[in-house]
Design an enzyme around this catalytic site. Structure first.
Site, mmCIF file in Angstrom:
data_model
loop_
_atom_site.group_PDB
_atom_site.id
_atom_site.type_symbol
_atom_site.label_atom_id
_atom_site.label_comp_id
_atom_site.label_asym_id
_atom_site.label_seq_id
_atom_site.Cartn_x
_atom_site.Cartn_y
_atom_site.Cartn_z
ATOM 1 N N SER A 160 51.340 35.530 -39.213
ATOM 2 C CA SER A 160 51.476 36.697 -38.349
ATOM 3 C C SER A 160 51.807 37.908 -39.184
ATOM 4 O O SER A 160 52.207 37.804 -40.352
ATOM 5 C CB SER A 160 52.575 36.469 -37.299
ATOM 6 O OG SER A 160 53.828 36.268 -37.926
ATOM 7 N N GLY A 162 50.077 39.947 -40.726
ATOM 8 C CA GLY A 162 49.308 40.131 -41.946
ATOM 9 C C GLY A 162 49.713 39.269 -43.117
ATOM 10 O O GLY A 162 49.117 39.368 -44.203
ATOM 11 N N GLU A 267 42.329 41.343 -29.643
ATOM 12 C CA GLU A 267 41.931 42.227 -30.740
ATOM 13 C C GLU A 267 40.417 42.178 -30.924
ATOM 14 O O GLU A 267 39.825 41.093 -30.949
ATOM 15 C CB GLU A 267 42.623 41.813 -32.034
ATOM 16 C CG GLU A 267 44.142 41.934 -31.994
ATOM 17 C CD GLU A 267 44.781 41.504 -33.290
ATOM 18 O OE1 GLU A 267 44.482 42.127 -34.332
ATOM 19 O OE2 GLU A 267 45.555 40.518 -33.270
ATOM 20 N N GLU A 279 40.722 38.282 -32.492
ATOM 21 C CA GLU A 279 41.802 37.331 -32.223
ATOM 22 C C GLU A 279 42.406 37.626 -30.862
ATOM 23 O O GLU A 279 42.172 38.685 -30.274
ATOM 24 C CB GLU A 279 42.897 37.423 -33.300
ATOM 25 C CG GLU A 279 42.461 37.035 -34.694
ATOM 26 C CD GLU A 279 43.602 37.101 -35.701
ATOM 27 O OE1 GLU A 279 44.741 37.414 -35.295
ATOM 28 O OE2 GLU A 279 43.354 36.835 -36.884
ATOM 29 N N ASP A 286 52.281 43.479 -31.103
ATOM 30 C CA ASP A 286 53.034 44.523 -31.804
ATOM 31 C C ASP A 286 52.421 45.907 -31.636
ATOM 32 O O ASP A 286 53.131 46.903 -31.459
ATOM 33 C CB ASP A 286 53.236 44.177 -33.287
ATOM 34 C CG ASP A 286 51.964 43.793 -34.010
ATOM 35 O OD1 ASP A 286 50.868 43.921 -33.417
ATOM 36 O OD2 ASP A 286 52.057 43.370 -35.180
ATOM 37 N N THR A 287 51.082 45.987 -31.655
ATOM 38 C CA THR A 287 50.453 47.303 -31.467
ATOM 39 C C THR A 287 50.716 47.853 -30.072
ATOM 40 O O THR A 287 50.623 49.058 -29.842
ATOM 41 C CB THR A 287 48.925 47.218 -31.686
ATOM 42 O OG1 THR A 287 48.346 46.360 -30.700
ATOM 43 C CG2 THR A 287 48.598 46.701 -33.071
ATOM 44 N N ARG A 364 59.448 44.832 -40.662
ATOM 45 C CA ARG A 364 59.481 45.910 -39.675
ATOM 46 C C ARG A 364 60.881 45.979 -39.065
ATOM 47 O O ARG A 364 61.364 45.019 -38.484
ATOM 48 C CB ARG A 364 58.419 45.642 -38.611
ATOM 49 C CG ARG A 364 58.185 46.790 -37.669
ATOM 50 C CD ARG A 364 56.896 46.604 -36.890
ATOM 51 N NE ARG A 364 56.855 45.349 -36.159
ATOM 52 C CZ ARG A 364 55.841 44.496 -36.174
ATOM 53 N NH1 ARG A 364 54.778 44.733 -36.908
ATOM 54 N NH2 ARG A 364 55.879 43.396 -35.461
#
Length: 396
Positions: A160, A162, A267, A279, A286-287, A364
């Site tokens: 997850s 990235g 996505e 995906e 998160d976006t 993050r």
């Protein structure tokens, strides 16, 4: 008809979150607005959702026996996966025994790794996707790259934000990409997916809610990633009517196949009027944090309503909005912020700090939210606020 008691009483509805990051924290808060008793699980103590839940447990969620022990003890009305790294076969067993897994145990199982969801989308549903091959060994990996072609994207089948993702731009990158994928998987080294490089104009997340009255697609969210990790998002992403219609059709097909109630982050890549599935996450995305400022019901509020079987008659969109992730690099358990007075001095700007206990590598730690007269204006506001924020990473 839904009946809800009061948290911490005999009539309480209980929700147990498998994963307690910043997204789970918002889900906990939204569920608590309806009086739901919340239990938060994660692999480390003091995770964001643990700080607001009624109870919490530290557990390796890939340990099926340990996960089952907690669930049997708590007897939750809802089991809500918030991350991919969970013993999903155990969730499948528990669902068969009568537990309610959100959205379904099969959805968690299929989306836990990229192989399950890719085969569902491409091979069963016939959705347009990038070319792909899977590999377990270095030899198979090299053969997969030779077949898919260079450039290509390499990802662990389970990761997850990235982690473990890279782009092979030449043969010189092959060994490095293999090592990155092996080190970045959520369950350790193992199987990877090699994807053909998709030339696209932009990529979107289409937040899609399955609820008691049907399926609702929200305004598309555009986003920018760095090595597969979200950095900025904005809503709405401008799209042609044809592309938007195709994106909504894809989202409805894939979420319909996964089933259950809740929000999904679908996505997709967009090139002109052509849309390619990438995906899907059967949970808040998160976006989608941009929805905390862009609309009256955030993705987390929508998730809570859908889980509880409550109606979603509509979603009021406020206007162009943006989010910018606050990502910190270092190795510290002492992170401090200053400059919030200056960062929040402009109208239409908000900040959420996640209160994570430490950073190792990059992580993050918060998000800046902004509204504007246009997407460009909102992004600029978020960037300006970020530039005024001071981040102090102190030594351990």
């Amino acid at each position: 008809m839904l009946t809800i008691g009061s948290a911490l009483t005999a009539t309480a509805k209980k929700a147990l979150l498998c994963g307690s990051g910043e997204l789970g924290k918002e889900v906990v808060l939204e569920l608590q607005r309806y009086g739901v008793e919340t239990i938060a699980l994660d692999r480390y103590p003091n995770a964001p959702a643990m700080q607001v839940a009624h109870r919490s447990y530290v557990v390796n969620m890939l340990d099926g026996a340990a996960l089952r022990e907690i669930i049997e003890k708590e007897q939750p009305d809802f089991i809500i996966p918030e991350v991919e790294a969970i013993a999903t076969p155990t969730l499948v067993e528990l669902e068969k025994e009568g537990y309610n897994v959100i959205p379904t145990a099969n959805a968690a199982l299929l989306t836990m790794n990229r192989e399950g969801i890719r085969r569902l989308a491409a091979e069963e549903l016939g959705l347009p996707t990038a070319t792909y091959k899977f590999a377990d060994t270095l030899e198979d990996f090299k053969a997969a790259i030779a077949e898919v072609g260079i450039p290509c994207v390499v990802k662990p089948i389970m990761s997850s934000s990235g982690h473990g993702q890279s782009v092979v731009k030449s043969e010189d990158d092959i060994m490095n990409s293999w090592h990155i994928a092996q080190e970045g998987g959520r369950a350790g080294a193992g199987r990877v997916i090699v994807e053909g490089f998709v030339k696209f104009d932009y990529e979107i997340t289409l937040l899609t809610v399955r609820h008691s009255a049907g399926t609702t697609c929200l305004a598309p969210v555009g986003h920018r990633q760095v090595d597969g990790d979200y950095r900025e998002s904005w809503q709405p992403q401008p799209m042609s009517p044809a592309a938007l219609a195709q994106a909504e059709e894809i989202a409805r097909k894939v979420t319909g196949a996964l089933g259950g109630y809740g929000i999904f982050g679908v996505e997709m890549f967009v090139k002109g009027d052509e849309v390619i599935f990438s995906e899907v996450s059967p949970r808040p995305h998160d976006t989608g944090m941009v929805t905390m400022i862009s609309q009256d019901l955030s993705e987390f509020a929508l998730h809570a309503r859908a889980i509880l079987g409550l109606p979603i008659p509509g979603v009021k969109f406020y206007g162009p909005s943006a989010s910018k992730a606050i990502v910190i690099d270092g190795d510290s358990d002492k992170v401090e912020f200053s400059g919030l007075e200056e960062a929040l001095s402009e109208e239409g700007v908000q900040i959420r700090l996640f209160a994570k206990p430490e950073v190792v590598g990059h992580r993050r730690f918060g998000v800046i939210l902004a509204t504007g007269i246009s997407i460009e204006d909102a992004l600029q506001k978020a960037e300006q606020a970020y530039s005024k924020l001071n981040i102090h990473v102190l030594p351990r």
